[in-house]
Enzyme design. Sequence first.
Site, PDB file in Angstrom:
ATOM      1  N   GLU A 155      38.837  44.505  34.544  1.00 11.16           N
ATOM      2  CA  GLU A 155      37.838  43.519  34.502  1.00 11.16           C
ATOM      3  C   GLU A 155      36.977  43.245  33.145  1.00 11.16           C
ATOM      4  O   GLU A 155      36.761  44.057  32.504  1.00 11.16           O
ATOM      5  CB  GLU A 155      37.068  43.902  35.677  1.00 11.16           C
ATOM      6  CG  GLU A 155      35.703  43.109  35.763  1.00 11.16           C
ATOM      7  CD  GLU A 155      34.854  43.408  36.909  1.00 11.16           C
ATOM      8  OE1 GLU A 155      33.944  42.461  37.510  1.00 11.16           O
ATOM      9  OE2 GLU A 155      34.839  44.536  37.440  1.00 11.16           O
ATOM     10  N   GLU A 256      30.473  38.997  45.285  1.00  4.74           N
ATOM     11  CA  GLU A 256      29.973  40.238  44.752  1.00  4.74           C
ATOM     12  C   GLU A 256      28.612  39.742  44.192  1.00  4.74           C
ATOM     13  O   GLU A 256      28.525  39.921  42.841  1.00  4.74           O
ATOM     14  CB  GLU A 256      31.020  40.750  43.436  1.00  4.74           C
ATOM     15  CG  GLU A 256      30.492  42.057  42.991  1.00  4.74           C
ATOM     16  CD  GLU A 256      31.525  42.647  41.841  1.00  4.74           C
ATOM     17  OE1 GLU A 256      32.220  43.596  42.371  1.00  4.74           O
ATOM     18  OE2 GLU A 256      31.115  42.430  40.657  1.00  4.74           O
TER      19      GLU A 256
END
Length: 279
Positions: A155, A256
Amino acid sequence: MGFTDTRFNVNLSILFTELPLLERPAAARAAGFTAVELWWPWVDAPVPEQAELDALRAALEDAGTRLVGLNFYAGQLPGPDRGALSVPGEESEKFRANVPVAIEFARSLGCTTFNALYGNRVEGVSAEEQDRLALENLAFAARAVAEVGGTLLIEALNAPESPKCPIVSAPKAIEVVDAVNAATGLGNAKFLMDLYHLSMNGEDLDEVIDRCTDKTAHVQIADNPGRGAPGTGELDFDALLDRLKKAGYDGWIGLEYKPGDAPSASSFAWLPAPLRAAP
């Protein structure tokens, strides 16, 4: 908003955190969601007591929620840390100890997707040394994940909020993905495309989607500015998610985002209830 053929999941490490961990799966299910993801829940315990693992597994199963993504141990998250695997010494050792534990826990719930956060730059250690360690640990994790047919995610975070993290752009994350795959020959390292982080970096999201979707295995969203729910900021998620589909992405979209001051369950008005349960 539409999203009629989009598979959403809720990240229980940023949403429903007003509740104890073991109550969050049921709360997500009550809000209409059937799929969830998690950061490593025990920030001080890369290898928690078996009873804690069993209790969380039971909470997920009893709620009828499917685990679709899990972070490996990443230090104090949320908090000052941004990962552990590039940090020499105890943190790196904790990451390695966590890998088989996390894989077995997730596998028992049918989850084979794992996010491995890199880590901050630290004083007294060269960037080259940290990067060598990171590649060793990522290759170790990729090989372990491959044993359960799994995917290792890399990520990109954002530079304004994570100034000591070296993975703060889509191109850099893709560079690491390619390096891991070259080291292992497995091809199971993929990009985690977090549209909030990339937006915070000032990256062209359309261009990232067009260029990186073929190497992407998971997407996360939050609006910008503010990291709130879609519709609270300036990002056009109708257009962005449509572009992802046209680019060939058919995986999960992880929610998220921060729910704000109200309870998490009230932050989903942007998504009609019938669209929350994943097929």
